[in-house]
Each structure stands twice: as structure tokens, then as C-alpha cells.
Design an enzyme around this catalytic site. Structure first.
Site, PDB file in Angstrom:
ATOM      1  N   LYS A 229      -1.932 -16.511  -5.972  1.00 28.76           N
ATOM      2  CA  LYS A 229      -1.544 -15.780  -7.192  1.00 28.76           C
ATOM      3  C   LYS A 229      -1.169 -16.741  -8.312  1.00 28.76           C
ATOM      4  O   LYS A 229      -1.364 -16.425  -9.482  1.00 28.76           O
ATOM      5  CB  LYS A 229      -0.379 -14.825  -6.892  1.00 28.76           C
ATOM      6  CG  LYS A 229      -0.802 -13.670  -6.004  1.00 28.76           C
ATOM      7  CD  LYS A 229       0.063 -12.438  -6.154  1.00 28.76           C
ATOM      8  CE  LYS A 229      -0.577 -11.274  -5.388  1.00 28.76           C
ATOM      9  NZ  LYS A 229       0.153 -10.040  -5.471  1.00 28.76           N
TER      10      LYS A 229
ATOM     11  N   LYS B 259     -10.755 -10.461   0.597  1.00 29.18           N
ATOM     12  CA  LYS B 259      -9.996  -9.217   0.832  1.00 29.18           C
ATOM     13  C   LYS B 259     -10.204  -8.205  -0.295  1.00 29.18           C
ATOM     14  O   LYS B 259     -10.239  -8.587  -1.462  1.00 29.18           O
ATOM     15  CB  LYS B 259      -8.510  -9.596   0.907  1.00 29.18           C
ATOM     16  CG  LYS B 259      -7.596  -8.505   1.351  1.00 29.18           C
ATOM     17  CD  LYS B 259      -6.127  -8.901   1.198  1.00 29.18           C
ATOM     18  CE  LYS B 259      -5.567  -8.506  -0.137  1.00 29.18           C
ATOM     19  NZ  LYS B 259      -4.114  -8.381  -0.229  1.00 29.18           N
TER      20      LYS B 259
ATOM     21  N   LYS C  76      -6.076  -4.652  -4.817  1.00 28.97           N
ATOM     22  CA  LYS C  76      -5.730  -3.833  -5.984  1.00 28.97           C
ATOM     23  C   LYS C  76      -5.993  -4.558  -7.283  1.00 28.97           C
ATOM     24  O   LYS C  76      -6.349  -3.982  -8.272  1.00 28.97           O
ATOM     25  CB  LYS C  76      -4.218  -3.590  -5.952  1.00 28.97           C
ATOM     26  CG  LYS C  76      -3.794  -2.306  -5.399  1.00 28.97           C
ATOM     27  CD  LYS C  76      -2.316  -2.135  -5.724  1.00 28.97           C
ATOM     28  CE  LYS C  76      -1.486  -2.064  -4.482  1.00 28.97           C
ATOM     29  NZ  LYS C  76      -0.514  -3.122  -4.346  1.00 28.97           N
TER      30      LYS C  76
HETATM   31  P1  ATP Z   1      -2.274  -7.053  -4.966  1.00 25.78           P
HETATM   32  O1  ATP Z   1      -3.734  -7.218  -5.243  1.00 25.78           O
HETATM   33  O2  ATP Z   1      -1.466  -6.522  -6.132  1.00 25.78           O
HETATM   34  O3  ATP Z   1      -1.641  -8.239  -4.290  1.00 25.78           O
HETATM   35  P2  ATP Z   1      -2.831  -5.628  -2.531  1.00 25.78           P
HETATM   36  O4  ATP Z   1      -4.019  -4.733  -2.673  1.00 25.78           O
HETATM   37  O5  ATP Z   1      -2.984  -6.884  -1.773  1.00 25.78           O
HETATM   38  O6  ATP Z   1      -2.166  -5.871  -3.937  1.00 25.78           O
HETATM   39  P3  ATP Z   1      -0.211  -4.976  -1.468  1.00 25.78           P
HETATM   40  O7  ATP Z   1       0.714  -4.084  -2.197  1.00 25.78           O
HETATM   41  O8  ATP Z   1       0.028  -6.432  -1.527  1.00 25.78           O
HETATM   42  O9  ATP Z   1      -1.723  -4.713  -1.893  1.00 25.78           O
HETATM   43  O10 ATP Z   1      -0.271  -4.530   0.052  1.00 25.78           O
HETATM   44  C1  ATP Z   1       0.235  -3.342   0.576  1.00 25.78           C
HETATM   45  C2  ATP Z   1      -0.130  -3.240   2.031  1.00 25.78           C
HETATM   46  O11 ATP Z   1      -1.544  -3.066   2.172  1.00 25.78           O
HETATM   47  C3  ATP Z   1       0.219  -4.488   2.855  1.00 25.78           C
HETATM   48  O12 ATP Z   1       0.661  -4.089   4.138  1.00 25.78           O
HETATM   49  C4  ATP Z   1      -1.090  -5.220   2.953  1.00 25.78           C
HETATM   50  O13 ATP Z   1      -1.159  -6.030   4.099  1.00 25.78           O
HETATM   51  C5  ATP Z   1      -2.077  -4.063   3.036  1.00 25.78           C
HETATM   52  N1  ATP Z   1      -3.393  -4.447   2.520  1.00 25.78           N
HETATM   53  C6  ATP Z   1      -3.675  -4.872   1.263  1.00 25.78           C
HETATM   54  N2  ATP Z   1      -4.988  -5.109   1.124  1.00 25.78           N
HETATM   55  C7  ATP Z   1      -5.551  -4.850   2.330  1.00 25.78           C
HETATM   56  C8  ATP Z   1      -6.898  -4.923   2.836  1.00 25.78           C
HETATM   57  N3  ATP Z   1      -7.899  -5.300   2.069  1.00 25.78           N
HETATM   58  N4  ATP Z   1      -7.109  -4.568   4.122  1.00 25.78           N
HETATM   59  C9  ATP Z   1      -6.093  -4.167   4.916  1.00 25.78           C
HETATM   60  N5  ATP Z   1      -4.813  -4.091   4.513  1.00 25.78           N
HETATM   61  C10 ATP Z   1      -4.525  -4.417   3.231  1.00 25.78           C
END
Ligand code: ATP
Ligand code: LTN
Length: 332
Positions: free
Chosen positions: A115, A197, A200
């Protein structure tokens, strides 16, 4: 008594990765829990502001995430659902635990490194201390289990280290929490780069399925998902990351194993296979979306969040008092 804690940041639109990796896991644990289990699930707004969020957007995302949790099956009679910033002890605990966390430990976190390079306005110190806030979220509730996706494993390890260090330095205070990571669905990949991955904060909209995407959008995104030129459906993450990711999504939506699905799909061409994935995904998400729009503007939502914050504060406050006493700060 067993305690389960988890949170998601309201840092954008909730993705299929968040649902399959985290929310589905949480809902399953809730539904299997006995009377001796407490679940604390929250909207991690303090985590979201470690990178700039437009305030009006953030406010909307917080409410939207609360409605998504409920639409996905979180039951407020079984689970304490609340907004992190409405329970002040989270910020307080984070500071207390920073006193026993080393800068080197935080600089090694891969999420921080990823990040940090994306920041245009300078890197906030909160982005570095983010995992300590997370450790605080967990340790405040004397947690046994933390359901998360694969990417949070390293943060969980640090939370365990911090708990053990506190127990050794002061005296036995915290349970050492364990991550619960699903075997299938713990890492849903980007539809456009299946080696990265699904996230969001991905700028490329067609790489990500959002939980609230409409049917036409879901079909379009699945049909344009990156695959390979072999034209044969089987599971091999290294050789066929795109097809393997779609098989994973299909498995999570149908509750069938990857082996079973490969047997069913092995003679399909990629067009047919993608159509099946899209059909199942639409079937899975439609009822969630219908419930979401009912809940979003209901009076009930505010009541649930108010009650949740009150209940969480009660437990969090007890733990903070104990921690301060052990550290020798304040008057008793
Ligand atoms: P950002 O992009 O803002 O970091 P993010 O999509 O990674 O957000 P988080 O809020 O960090 O989402 O994660 C919330 C939950 O969803 C956590 O338990 C994380 O491990 C899970 N998660 C996020 N992305 C994935 C993915 N691609 N596959 C499975 N689990 C996920
Ligand atoms: N950092 C997590 C969200 C999160 C969390 C938590 C998860 C914040 N606090 C406590 C489990 C337990 C993420 O997914 N980015």
C-alpha cells in the site's frame, strides 16, 4: 466461552473476494455456533482512513457494509454487529499495544509495503501502525478465532506475537488468537490478472465482481475474464490461473468440490464454462442483493448498530481497564 472476531474495511465497494473469503466464513461460523460462543463483527472504519477516504463516500460505505453483512446472513440476535469507531476502546487499545510493538515488525508487513508504494500524498504513520490497531480489535474481546482471507494471515501472526509478548512482559492477560482461513475461496483472484488478489481498491472495474453488481454486469465481467489458450477445463493454479480462479468461484457458489466440477465441465468450451459460472454467481448473489435493498433504508439498521456498539463497549471496556491496570497506568 469462545469468542470470534472479524472486521472488513468500508474502503470501497464490497467484492466477491470479501464475500467468499471472509463474510461467508463468518456466517457459517455464526450458524454453527453454540450458546457458549460470542461473535463480534464490525465495520473497520478506523482502518479505512489509514488511506484517504472522501468523507461523504466513507459515510455511505459504512452503512452499506452494515446492510451487506445483514443481507449475507449476519443475525443481530446471534452476532454483535457494530462500527469500530463507535467503540472508543479500539483506538485506545491500539495505542497501548504500540508500546510493545517494534517498528521493524511493522515495516516487514507485506500489506504495508504494497500500500505504501501506491500512496501519492505521502504515507501516513497510521498505515504503518495498522496491524497494531487490528491486534487491538482482536485482543479487546479475548478472542479465540478470527475468520479472514489468506492475505490477513501475516497480520494475525503479529497479533499472536503481541499477545504473547504482553503476557510475558506483564502477566497472563490475553488468549492467543487463531486465524480461521477457508481452504477454498481464501484468495479469489482478479478477473483481469488472475495472479493478483481481487481487491476493493483495484482501479480496473472489470477485474472485480462487486457484490451489488447487476446481472448484466456480472455476465459481462465473467465472459471477459482472462483465461488461457488451451481450451480445456481443469484445475492448475500455476498453468491455468484464470480457469482455476473461475473453478474456485464456481465451487464456492455451488458448494460442490473442484473435483466434482472438473468432472462436470471437462468437455465444455470456455464460453459454455463461463456461462455456467455466471449463472451460478447470479443465482447466489440475487437474493443477497434483494435483501440488501430492503435493509439499507430500514430504521432497524440504526438500532442494530446502536445496540451492537453498546454491547461491544461493555466487553471492550472491561478489557481496557484490565490492560491499563497490568501496565501500571492510571490510578488503579
Ligand atoms: P482493500 O483493497 O481496501 O485493501 P480488500 O478488498 O483487500 O480491501 P479488506 O477490507 O482488506 O478488503 O478485507 C476484508 C476481508 O476480506 C479480509 O478477511 C480479507 O482477507 C478478505 N479478502 C479480501 N480480498 C479477498 C480475496 N480476493 N479473496 C478472499 N478473501 C479476501
Ligand atoms: N485488516 C483487515 C480488516 C480487519 C480485521 C480486524 C479482520 C481490521 N480489524 C480484526 C479481522 C479481525 C482487512 O481485511 N484488511
Amino acid at each position: 466461552m469462545k469468542n470470534i472476531v472479524s472486521g472488513i474495511q468500508p474502503s470501497g465497494k464490497i467484492t466477491l473476494g470479501n464475500y467468499l473469503g471472509a463474510i461467508k466464513n463468518i456466517v457459517n461460523m455464526q450458524n454453527e455456533a453454540d450458546d457458549d460462543t460470542n461473535l463480534f463483527i464490525f465495520i473497520a472504519d478506523l482502518h479505512a482512513i489509514t488511506v484517504y477516504q472522501e468523507p461523504a463516500e466513507l459515510r455511505k460505505s459504512i452503512k452499506s457494509l452494515a446492510a451487506i453483512y445483514l443481507a449475507c446472513g449476519i443475525d443481530p440476535n446471534k452476532t454483535t454487529l457494530f462500527i469500530q469507531s463507535e467503540v472508543r476502546e479500539h483506538a485506545e487499545m491500539s495505542y497501548l499495544l504500540q508500546t510493545i510493538t517494534y517498528i521493524g515488525e511493522l515495516e516487514r508487513m507485506t500489506q504495508y509495503k504494497d500500500k505504501m508504494i501506491k500512496q501519492v500524498q505521502g504515507v501516513s504513520s497510521a498505515l504503518l501502525t495498522y496491524p497494531v490497531l487490528m491486534a487491538g480489535d482482536i485482543l479487546l474481546y479475548n478472542t479465540d478465532y478470527v475468520p479472514v482471507g489468506q492475505d490477513q494471515k501475516q497480520h494475525l501472526e503479529l497479533a499472536r506475537t503481541i499477545a504473547e509478548r504482553f503476557n510475558n512482559r506483564y502477566s497472563e492477560t490475553f488468549k492467543v488468537p487463531e486465524p480461521i482461513i477457508r481452504k477454498i475461496g481464501a484468495k479469489i483472484m482478479s478477473l483481469q490478472d488472475p495472479t493478483a488478489k481481487m481487491s476493493k481498491s483495484d482501479k480496473l472495474e472489470k477485474a472485480v465482481i462487486y457484490l451489488l453488481d447487476d446481472e448484466a454486469t456480472i455476465r459481462k465481467k465473467i465472459s471477459s475474464a482472462v483465461t488461457d489458450s488451451e481450451a480445456s477445463v481443469y484445475y492448475d493454479v500455476d498453468k491455468k490461473p484464470g480457469i482455476s480462479n473461475l473453478l474456485t468461484i464456481l465451487s464456492c457458489c455451488t458448494n460442490k468440490s473442484i473435483e466434482e466440477l472438473v468432472e462436470i465441465c471437462k468437455d465444455m468450451n470456455y464460453g459454455e464454462f463461463k456461462k455456467m459460472v455466471a449463472d451460478e454467481l447470479v443465482n447466489k448473489l440475487k437474493p443477497i442483493q434483494e435483501r440488501y435493498y430492503e435493509i439499507l433504508n430500514s430504521k432497524e439498521l440504526d438500532e442494530i448498530l446502536t445496540n451492537g456498539a453498546q454491547k461491544a463497549s461493555y466487553f471492550a471496556n472491561k478489557m481496557i481497564s484490565k490492560v491499563k491496570r497490568k501496565m501500571g497506568i492510571g490510578r488503579k
